[in-house]
Design a protein around this motif. Structure first.
Motif, PDB file in Angstrom:
ATOM      1  N   LYS A  92       0.831  -1.221   0.000  1.00  0.00           N
ATOM      2  CA  LYS A  92       0.000   0.000   0.000  1.00  0.00           C
ATOM      3  C   LYS A  92       0.860   1.262   0.000  1.00  0.00           C
ATOM      4  O   LYS A  92       2.017   1.226   0.398  1.00  0.00           O
ATOM      5  CB  LYS A  92      -0.883   0.018   1.243  1.00  0.00           C
ATOM      6  CG  LYS A  92      -2.066  -0.929   1.112  1.00  0.00           C
ATOM      7  CD  LYS A  92      -2.783  -1.127   2.407  1.00  0.00           C
ATOM      8  CE  LYS A  92      -1.939  -1.873   3.408  1.00  0.00           C
ATOM      9  NZ  LYS A  92      -1.521  -3.203   3.042  1.00  0.00           N
ATOM     10  N   SER A  93       0.269   2.341  -0.466  1.00  0.00           N
ATOM     11  CA  SER A  93       0.932   3.660  -0.508  1.00  0.00           C
ATOM     12  C   SER A  93       2.292   3.573  -1.187  1.00  0.00           C
ATOM     13  O   SER A  93       3.252   4.215  -0.757  1.00  0.00           O
ATOM     14  CB  SER A  93       1.101   4.231   0.904  1.00  0.00           C
ATOM     15  OG  SER A  93      -0.134   4.269   1.549  1.00  0.00           O
ATOM     16  N   ALA A  94       2.387   2.741  -2.208  1.00  0.00           N
ATOM     17  CA  ALA A  94       3.675   2.549  -2.873  1.00  0.00           C
ATOM     18  C   ALA A  94       3.551   2.799  -4.375  1.00  0.00           C
ATOM     19  O   ALA A  94       4.393   2.371  -5.151  1.00  0.00           O
ATOM     20  CB  ALA A  94       4.182   1.129  -2.604  1.00  0.00           C
ATOM     21  N   GLU A 174       8.081  -0.430   0.066  1.00  0.00           N
ATOM     22  CA  GLU A 174       7.804   0.471   1.202  1.00  0.00           C
ATOM     23  C   GLU A 174       6.886   1.626   0.827  1.00  0.00           C
ATOM     24  O   GLU A 174       6.920   2.084  -0.313  1.00  0.00           O
ATOM     25  CB  GLU A 174       9.101   1.101   1.749  1.00  0.00           C
ATOM     26  CG  GLU A 174       9.940   0.185   2.566  1.00  0.00           C
ATOM     27  CD  GLU A 174      11.202  -0.152   1.818  1.00  0.00           C
ATOM     28  OE1 GLU A 174      12.123   0.677   1.802  1.00  0.00           O
ATOM     29  OE2 GLU A 174      11.255  -1.248   1.246  1.00  0.00           O
ATOM     30  N   PRO A 175       6.090   2.111   1.806  1.00  0.00           N
ATOM     31  CA  PRO A 175       5.231   3.279   1.513  1.00  0.00           C
ATOM     32  C   PRO A 175       6.063   4.495   1.127  1.00  0.00           C
ATOM     33  O   PRO A 175       7.177   4.678   1.608  1.00  0.00           O
ATOM     34  CB  PRO A 175       4.508   3.525   2.836  1.00  0.00           C
ATOM     35  CG  PRO A 175       4.678   2.298   3.649  1.00  0.00           C
ATOM     36  CD  PRO A 175       5.925   1.628   3.176  1.00  0.00           C
ATOM     37  N   LYS A 176       5.495   5.333   0.243  1.00  0.00           N
ATOM     38  CA  LYS A 176       6.231   6.519  -0.212  1.00  0.00           C
ATOM     39  C   LYS A 176       6.248   7.605   0.858  1.00  0.00           C
ATOM     40  O   LYS A 176       5.393   7.624   1.748  1.00  0.00           O
ATOM     41  CB  LYS A 176       5.598   7.041  -1.495  1.00  0.00           C
ATOM     42  CG  LYS A 176       4.121   7.354  -1.369  1.00  0.00           C
ATOM     43  CD  LYS A 176       3.498   7.462  -2.746  1.00  0.00           C
ATOM     44  CE  LYS A 176       1.998   7.512  -2.688  1.00  0.00           C
ATOM     45  NZ  LYS A 176       1.355   7.097  -3.913  1.00  0.00           N
ATOM     46  N   SER A 179       2.617  11.725  -0.228  1.00  0.00           N
ATOM     47  CA  SER A 179       1.389  11.163  -0.815  1.00  0.00           C
ATOM     48  C   SER A 179       1.127  11.826  -2.167  1.00  0.00           C
ATOM     49  O   SER A 179       1.576  12.956  -2.427  1.00  0.00           O
ATOM     50  CB  SER A 179       0.207  11.434   0.109  1.00  0.00           C
ATOM     51  OG  SER A 179      -0.094  12.820   0.107  1.00  0.00           O
TER      52      SER A 179
END
Ligand code: DP6
Length: 313
Positions: A92-94, A174-176, A179
């Protein structure tokens, strides 16, 4: 209680920038496909006194979801709170559009819980208030979200172009740090390329619609490539610059270039993250994936077809 499975929406022609930040209207029209292999599963039930959202057993900050739930209650004309538990089968968020499948599943589940007859256009409008790309993920197959419009629409169903495939390279899970919401505001406010992005994007959107109608990847591919490169030109020229790419991202872009020079039809695209998604056709997708796995043995690759819309499971 309702559990919904929704697929993320991969933009072939990108949405990047808002024409109205409060209403979360897109400044560019986007054209996307749902990714069948990737999904988010979300369980929605009524709650007492407050809303709460759990993603992979972690409670989410209330601030990200509060405006969404307020709009949801206003649009559905309901006075209820919701408990939401969500899980995705991908990072997620990647830069893999997890907010599109996440908010699509949440909007779909909550709306159906309140009123089973809620039309998809209204669910899409609610989802857009969470994340504009989620407005598309409410529909199946090939979808559009036109600029300045409240909801997305279906262009073609998931089986319209059954040969279409997407190879997804996971460069970094890994998440960034930044956003896409913050990043697109930064592009809008600081990039000298933003005005030409808006203008250029309009043109390629119209051309891409035709290419999809014709099911012609050699016509569509160069437009897909142009869209993400133009979008990134606004990121690279933001202050401070937005640098989502990793060395392997560029390696994969060059690998696609080499494969095209050898006669393969493979067209990469990227979102707000380092992952590279490569569009190709089924007759060569396995061979292309094997080639990429050999060239990039340390990366994980997934192969996906075009997916359907949200379903209650
Ligand atoms: C690069 O839909 O995540 O993936 O509306 O602010 O939540 P918000 O942004 P989001 O942005 C997606 C940007 C993109 C391109 C696209 O999906 O069209």
């Amino acid at each position: 209680m309702i559990t919904v499975r929704a697929h993320p929406s991969l933009a072939l022609i990108k949405y990047w920038g808002k024409s109205d930040t409060d209403k979360n209207y897109a400044a560019t029209s986007s054209l996307a496909i749902n990714l069948k292999e990737l999904y988010t599963e979300t369980r929605v039930s009524f709650a007492e006194g407050e809303d709460s959202v759990w993603v992979d057993e972690m409670i989410m900050p209330k601030t990200r979801y509060a405006p969404f739930f307020e709009s949801l209650r206003r649009i559905l004309d309901v006075n209820a709170y919701f408990l939401v538990k969500s899980y995705s089968n991908f990072p997620k968020s990647a830069g893999l559009a997890s907010s599109s499948s996440g908010f699509a599943a949440l909007a779909y589940g909550a709306a159906k819980l309140v009123n089973n007859e809620t039309p998809l256009s209204l669910i899409s409008e609610i989802a857009r208030l969470g994340s504009a790309s989620a407005a598309r993920a409410v529909f199946e197959g090939f979808t559009l979200l036109k600029k300045n419009t409240p909801h997305a629409e279906e262009l073609f169903d998931a089986l319209y172009w059954p040969e279409l495939r997407v190879i997804i390279a996971i460069v970094k899970a890994e998440p960034k740090d930044t956003s896409s919401r913050l990043a697109m505001e930064l592009s809008k406010n600081t990039s000298p390329c933003y005005a030409s992005w808006l203008e250029g994007s309009d043109k390629i959107f119209g051309e891409a619609l035709l290419a999809c109608k014709n099911r012609d990847l050699d016509e569509l591919g160069p437009l897909v490539r142009k869209s993400y490169l133009m979008m990134f030109s606004t990121m690279f020229t933001s202050s401070p610059p937005l640098l989502y790419w990793e060395p392997e991202s560029l390696g994969l872009i060059k690998a696609c270039e080499k494969l095209r020079a050898k006669g393969h039809s493979i067209w990469e695209t990227m979102d707000a993250g380092p992952q590279v998604k490569m569009i190709c056709l089924s007759h060569e997708s396995e061979e292309l994936m094997r080639h990429l796995e050999e060239e990039f043995p340390h990366l994980d690759f997934l192969l996906s077809e075009v997916g359907g819309g949200p379903v209650i499971i």
